[in-house]
Design a protein around this motif. Structure first.
Motif, PDB file in Angstrom:
ATOM      1  N   PRO A   1      -5.914   8.429  -3.430  1.00 17.52           N
ATOM      2  CA  PRO A   1      -6.176   8.487  -1.992  1.00 17.52           C
ATOM      3  C   PRO A   1      -6.137   7.079  -1.400  1.00 17.52           C
ATOM      4  N   THR A   2      -5.969   7.014  -0.097  1.00 20.45           N
ATOM      5  CA  THR A   2      -5.995   5.746   0.630  1.00 20.45           C
ATOM      6  C   THR A   2      -7.183   5.773   1.585  1.00 20.45           C
ATOM      7  N   ARG A   3      -7.285   4.764   2.414  1.00 22.19           N
ATOM      8  CA  ARG A   3      -8.341   4.748   3.420  1.00 22.19           C
ATOM      9  C   ARG A   3      -7.866   5.349   4.738  1.00 22.19           C
ATOM     10  N   SER A   4      -6.698   5.967   4.716  1.00 24.22           N
ATOM     11  CA  SER A   4      -6.120   6.581   5.919  1.00 24.22           C
ATOM     12  C   SER A   4      -6.071   8.098   5.765  1.00 24.22           C
ATOM     13  N   LEU A   5      -6.709   8.811   6.688  1.00 23.80           N
ATOM     14  CA  LEU A   5      -6.686  10.279   6.645  1.00 23.80           C
ATOM     15  C   LEU A   5      -5.270  10.824   6.816  1.00 23.80           C
ATOM     16  N   THR A   6      -4.480  10.183   7.655  1.00 24.15           N
ATOM     17  CA  THR A   6      -3.104  10.632   7.891  1.00 24.15           C
ATOM     18  C   THR A   6      -2.281  10.549   6.615  1.00 24.15           C
ATOM     19  N   ILE A   7      -2.373   9.433   5.932  1.00 26.20           N
ATOM     20  CA  ILE A   7      -1.631   9.266   4.674  1.00 26.20           C
ATOM     21  C   ILE A   7      -2.195  10.198   3.614  1.00 26.20           C
TER      22      ILE A   7
ATOM     23  N   GLN B   1     -10.476  12.108  -8.969  1.00 20.91           N
ATOM     24  CA  GLN B   1     -11.489  12.464  -7.975  1.00 20.91           C
ATOM     25  C   GLN B   1     -12.560  11.373  -7.895  1.00 20.91           C
ATOM     26  N   SER B   2     -12.639  10.515  -8.909  1.00 21.40           N
ATOM     27  CA  SER B   2     -13.597   9.401  -8.914  1.00 21.40           C
ATOM     28  C   SER B   2     -13.323   8.414  -7.789  1.00 21.40           C
ATOM     29  N   PHE B   3     -12.117   8.419  -7.255  1.00 19.05           N
ATOM     30  CA  PHE B   3     -11.736   7.473  -6.221  1.00 19.05           C
ATOM     31  C   PHE B   3     -11.950   8.007  -4.806  1.00 19.05           C
ATOM     32  N   LEU B   4     -12.305   9.260  -4.684  1.00 17.13           N
ATOM     33  CA  LEU B   4     -12.394   9.895  -3.372  1.00 17.13           C
ATOM     34  C   LEU B   4     -13.825   9.918  -2.851  1.00 17.13           C
ATOM     35  N   ASP B   5     -13.979   9.520  -1.601  1.00 17.67           N
ATOM     36  CA  ASP B   5     -15.242   9.681  -0.893  1.00 17.67           C
ATOM     37  C   ASP B   5     -15.167  11.044  -0.202  1.00 17.67           C
ATOM     38  N   TYR B   6     -15.920  12.002  -0.700  1.00 19.23           N
ATOM     39  CA  TYR B   6     -15.806  13.380  -0.222  1.00 19.23           C
ATOM     40  C   TYR B   6     -16.286  13.564   1.212  1.00 19.23           C
ATOM     41  N   GLN B   7     -17.137  12.676   1.706  1.00 15.42           N
ATOM     42  CA  GLN B   7     -17.598  12.796   3.089  1.00 15.42           C
ATOM     43  C   GLN B   7     -16.499  12.412   4.074  1.00 15.42           C
TER      44      GLN B   7
ATOM     45  N   ASN C   1     -13.217  11.881   3.023  1.00 17.20           N
ATOM     46  CA  ASN C   1     -11.935  12.331   2.468  1.00 17.20           C
ATOM     47  C   ASN C   1     -10.930  11.182   2.366  1.00 17.20           C
ATOM     48  N   THR C   2     -11.455   9.985   2.085  1.00 19.86           N
ATOM     49  CA  THR C   2     -10.629   8.789   1.930  1.00 19.86           C
ATOM     50  C   THR C   2     -11.020   8.057   0.647  1.00 19.86           C
ATOM     51  N   LEU C   3     -10.278   7.002   0.347  1.00 25.32           N
ATOM     52  CA  LEU C   3     -10.583   6.168  -0.813  1.00 25.32           C
ATOM     53  C   LEU C   3     -12.000   5.626  -0.681  1.00 25.32           C
ATOM     54  N   SER C   4     -12.785   5.802  -1.714  1.00 20.02           N
ATOM     55  CA  SER C   4     -14.185   5.380  -1.706  1.00 20.02           C
ATOM     56  C   SER C   4     -14.311   3.875  -1.511  1.00 20.02           C
ATOM     57  N   SER C   5     -15.283   3.473  -0.713  1.00 17.15           N
ATOM     58  CA  SER C   5     -15.513   2.038  -0.498  1.00 17.15           C
ATOM     59  C   SER C   5     -15.983   1.358  -1.783  1.00 17.15           C
ATOM     60  N   ASN C   6     -16.521   2.131  -2.730  1.00 21.89           N
ATOM     61  CA  ASN C   6     -16.928   1.562  -4.018  1.00 21.89           C
ATOM     62  C   ASN C   6     -15.744   1.132  -4.867  1.00 21.89           C
ATOM     63  N   THR C   7     -14.577   1.726  -4.622  1.00 23.87           N
ATOM     64  CA  THR C   7     -13.403   1.428  -5.442  1.00 23.87           C
ATOM     65  C   THR C   7     -12.264   0.783  -4.646  1.00 23.87           C
ATOM     66  N   ALA C   8     -12.420   0.645  -3.325  1.00 27.25           N
ATOM     67  CA  ALA C   8     -11.351   0.127  -2.459  1.00 27.25           C
ATOM     68  C   ALA C   8     -11.426  -1.385  -2.313  1.00 27.25           C
TER      69      ALA C   8
ATOM     70  N   LEU D   1      -6.942  -0.984  -4.924  1.00 27.66           N
ATOM     71  CA  LEU D   1      -8.258  -0.872  -5.551  1.00 27.66           C
ATOM     72  C   LEU D   1      -8.889  -2.244  -5.717  1.00 27.66           C
ATOM     73  N   ASN D   2     -10.222  -2.259  -5.780  1.00 18.21           N
ATOM     74  CA  ASN D   2     -10.928  -3.480  -6.145  1.00 18.21           C
ATOM     75  C   ASN D   2     -11.069  -3.521  -7.664  1.00 18.21           C
ATOM     76  N   LYS D   3     -11.827  -4.484  -8.190  1.00 23.43           N
ATOM     77  CA  LYS D   3     -11.968  -4.600  -9.652  1.00 23.43           C
ATOM     78  C   LYS D   3     -12.621  -3.362 -10.260  1.00 23.43           C
ATOM     79  N   LYS D   4     -13.627  -2.825  -9.593  1.00 27.21           N
ATOM     80  CA  LYS D   4     -14.283  -1.621 -10.096  1.00 27.21           C
ATOM     81  C   LYS D   4     -13.300  -0.448 -10.112  1.00 27.21           C
ATOM     82  N   GLY D   5     -12.531  -0.299  -9.049  1.00 24.65           N
ATOM     83  CA  GLY D   5     -11.539   0.769  -8.979  1.00 24.65           C
ATOM     84  C   GLY D   5     -10.482   0.634 -10.067  1.00 24.65           C
TER      85      GLY D   5
END
Length: 120
Positions: A24-30, A59-65, A67-74, A84-88
């Protein structure tokens, strides 16, 4: 992608092939396109007998609230909606390692304990 798989298999029938879903990305459209593409690939693999190992855990990369790339991994770089960041990256490496070593220990392509074409 089936053509590429066929070409690879033509040269090496016994090689293990791994397929990673698009992250996933941080863009809902994409992401609408990403999710549709991933669903198409999964549905198509179920109907074929390509014996491809699908890398699970994305699914570990998705923020379900959102529906974008999780800020923890972006990536935190301004304007970067894709990377992705280092954690991602660490999570991605673990997902790929599990798929590779799982396939090696099982001796055949799996989703869980079944080939992908028999999973649904």
């Amino acid at each position: 992608y089936k053509t590429k798989i066929s070409l690879i298999r033509k040269h090496n029938k016994n090689c293990k092939l791994f397929l990673c879903p698009v992250l996933p990305t941080r863009s809902l459209t994409i992401n609408r396109k990403v999710f549709a593409f991933n669903r198409y690939i999964y549905d198509d693999l179920v109907q074929s007998d390509l014996k491809v190992v699908v890398v699970e855990g994305f699914q570990s990369f998705l923020d379900y609230q959102s529906n974008t790339l999780s800020s923890n991994t972006a990536s935190t770089k301004q304007g970067d909606i894709l990377h992705l960041n280092k954690k991602g990256t660490s999570i991605l490496v673990v997902c790929i390692k599990r798929a590779i070593f799982g396939a090696k220990t099982k001796g055949r392509s799996h989703v869980g304990h079944r080939t992908y074409s028999n999973a649904l």
